[in-house]
Design an enzyme around this catalytic site. Structure first.
Site, PDB file in Angstrom:
ATOM      1  CG  ASN A   7      -1.834   1.109   1.359  1.00  0.00           C
ATOM      2  OD1 ASN A   7      -1.533   2.215   0.927  1.00  0.00           O
ATOM      3  ND2 ASN A   7      -2.985   0.864   1.966  1.00  0.00           N
ATOM      4  CD  GLU A  34      -3.401  -8.972   6.167  1.00  0.00           C
ATOM      5  OE1 GLU A  34      -4.638  -9.048   6.242  1.00  0.00           O
ATOM      6  OE2 GLU A  34      -2.785  -7.909   6.072  1.00  0.00           O
ATOM      7  CG  ASP A  63      -4.031  -6.058   9.465  1.00  0.00           C
ATOM      8  OD1 ASP A  63      -4.101  -6.040   8.223  1.00  0.00           O
ATOM      9  OD2 ASP A  63      -4.963  -6.429  10.194  1.00  0.00           O
ATOM     10  CG  PHE A 138      -5.522   4.308   1.727  1.00  0.00           C
ATOM     11  CD1 PHE A 138      -4.736   5.120   2.529  1.00  0.00           C
ATOM     12  CD2 PHE A 138      -5.811   3.026   2.176  1.00  0.00           C
ATOM     13  CE1 PHE A 138      -4.251   4.670   3.753  1.00  0.00           C
ATOM     14  CE2 PHE A 138      -5.320   2.561   3.398  1.00  0.00           C
ATOM     15  CZ  PHE A 138      -4.534   3.389   4.177  1.00  0.00           C
ATOM     16  N   GLY A 139      -8.882   4.080   0.914  1.00  0.00           N
ATOM     17  CA  GLY A 139      -9.847   3.305   1.692  1.00  0.00           C
ATOM     18  C   GLY A 139     -11.010   4.141   2.209  1.00  0.00           C
ATOM     19  CE  LYS A 161      -5.028   8.476   7.080  1.00  0.00           C
ATOM     20  NZ  LYS A 161      -5.039   7.490   5.989  1.00  0.00           N
ATOM     21  NE  ARG A 167      -1.123   3.380   8.265  1.00  0.00           N
ATOM     22  CZ  ARG A 167      -2.361   3.490   7.759  1.00  0.00           C
ATOM     23  NH1 ARG A 167      -2.784   4.628   7.254  1.00  0.00           N
ATOM     24  NH2 ARG A 167      -3.150   2.444   7.735  1.00  0.00           N
TER      25      ARG A 167
HETATM   26  P1  IMP Z   1      -4.757  -3.436   5.588  1.00  0.00           P
HETATM   27  O1  IMP Z   1      -4.018  -3.011   6.804  1.00  0.00           O
HETATM   28  O2  IMP Z   1      -4.022  -3.101   4.347  1.00  0.00           O
HETATM   29  O3  IMP Z   1      -5.251  -4.849   5.646  1.00  0.00           O
HETATM   30  O4  IMP Z   1      -5.997  -2.451   5.587  1.00  0.00           O
HETATM   31  C1  IMP Z   1      -7.292  -2.847   5.700  1.00  0.00           C
HETATM   32  C2  IMP Z   1      -8.226  -1.890   5.041  1.00  0.00           C
HETATM   33  O5  IMP Z   1      -8.608  -0.916   6.009  1.00  0.00           O
HETATM   34  C3  IMP Z   1      -7.659  -1.115   3.863  1.00  0.00           C
HETATM   35  O6  IMP Z   1      -7.851  -1.754   2.663  1.00  0.00           O
HETATM   36  C4  IMP Z   1      -8.470   0.147   3.914  1.00  0.00           C
HETATM   37  O7  IMP Z   1      -9.674  -0.057   3.221  1.00  0.00           O
HETATM   38  C5  IMP Z   1      -8.754   0.312   5.397  1.00  0.00           C
HETATM   39  N1  IMP Z   1      -7.799   1.241   6.003  1.00  0.00           N
HETATM   40  C6  IMP Z   1      -6.724   0.954   6.754  1.00  0.00           C
HETATM   41  N2  IMP Z   1      -6.103   2.076   7.133  1.00  0.00           N
HETATM   42  C7  IMP Z   1      -6.791   3.082   6.590  1.00  0.00           C
HETATM   43  C8  IMP Z   1      -6.622   4.477   6.593  1.00  0.00           C
HETATM   44  O8  IMP Z   1      -5.678   5.060   7.158  1.00  0.00           O
HETATM   45  N3  IMP Z   1      -7.542   5.178   5.934  1.00  0.00           N
HETATM   46  C9  IMP Z   1      -8.590   4.606   5.282  1.00  0.00           C
HETATM   47  N4  IMP Z   1      -8.791   3.304   5.207  1.00  0.00           N
HETATM   48  C10 IMP Z   1      -7.887   2.547   5.876  1.00  0.00           C
END
Ligand code: IMP
Length: 187
Positions: A7, A34, A63, A138-139, A161, A167
């Site tokens: 990411n 994972e 994660d 993102f996300g 942010k 984070r």
């Molecule tokens: P992973 O840690 O990559 O498995 O993240 C899980 C999911 O949570 C990601 O695909 C995002 O959709 C969401 N996510 C994690 N951290 C953030 C963030 O800081 N902002 C927005 N979405 C997040």
């Protein structure tokens, strides 16, 4: 320091934080396996077990996920899968007519120093707003507004942010540890 993630946004957010401490962050851009579990700490621990076979230590990975209170913590450890499938619009649909919009983002860092795995957690509370706002990040960024802010994460640049995010809270724990015990010669 080495971060293992597929990411780019995560890498950039951590890069900014490490930069404040004069530490260069190297990006190992790979996807890793994972496990599925309701326990995010276990997911991170097992991810480290997997990655340490293919990436030279020291490294860290992370994660993260979103817990929505009125949905009993959903999507939690399934945040990535759910976002891929139903996007923010799907979450907003699920939340239609729901009054309690409280939510929490969490992030768990797994750091492997070559000997042991160390876990660091951060979280931020906020609200799921009624409609998507902002194009940054993102996300779930455009639908999450942290408490004490009038902007969503999607309306913030990385620095802003980072002043709120799950984070950077996890990072703060991590950097305190590194200052005490690790990467001494680099800090
Ligand atoms: P992973 O840690 O990559 O498995 O993240 C899980 C999911 O949570 C990601 O695909 C995002 O959709 C969401 N996510 C994690 N951290 C953030 C963030 O800081 N902002 C927005 N979405 C997040």
């Amino acid at each position: 320091m080495k971060i293992v993630t597929h990411n780019k946004n995560k890498y950039l957010e951590y890069k900014e934080k490490f930069y404040e401490y004069g530490i260069k962050l190297d990006w190992v851009n790979i996807e890793y396996m994972e496990i599925q579990s309701d326990d995010p700490m276990k997911i991170v621990y097992e991810s480290v077990e997997y990655v340490k076979k293919i990436v030279e230590e020291p490294f860290f990975l992370e994660d993260a996920g979103l817990n929505i209170k009125s949905l009993n913590g959903f999507p939690g450890p399934y945040s990535s899968y759910v976002h891929n499938k139903i996007k923010n619009s799907g979450i907003l649909k699920l939340m239609q007519n729901i009054e309690d919009r409280s939510a929490e983002f969490y992030a768990i860092i797994g750091y492997f120093d070559g000997n042991e795995t160390h876990l660091f957690k951060g979280s931020v509370k906020g609200k799921i707003i009624e409609e998507e706002k902002g194009v940054n990040g993102f996300g779930y960024d455009p639908i999450f507004k942290p408490n004490n802010s009038d902007k969503t994460f999607g309306e913030m640049d990385i620095k802003e942010k980072n002043s709120f995010s799950h984070r950077s809270m996890a990072f703060n724990e991590f950097i305190e540890y590194l200052k005490k015990f690790g990467e001494k010669n680099k800090i």
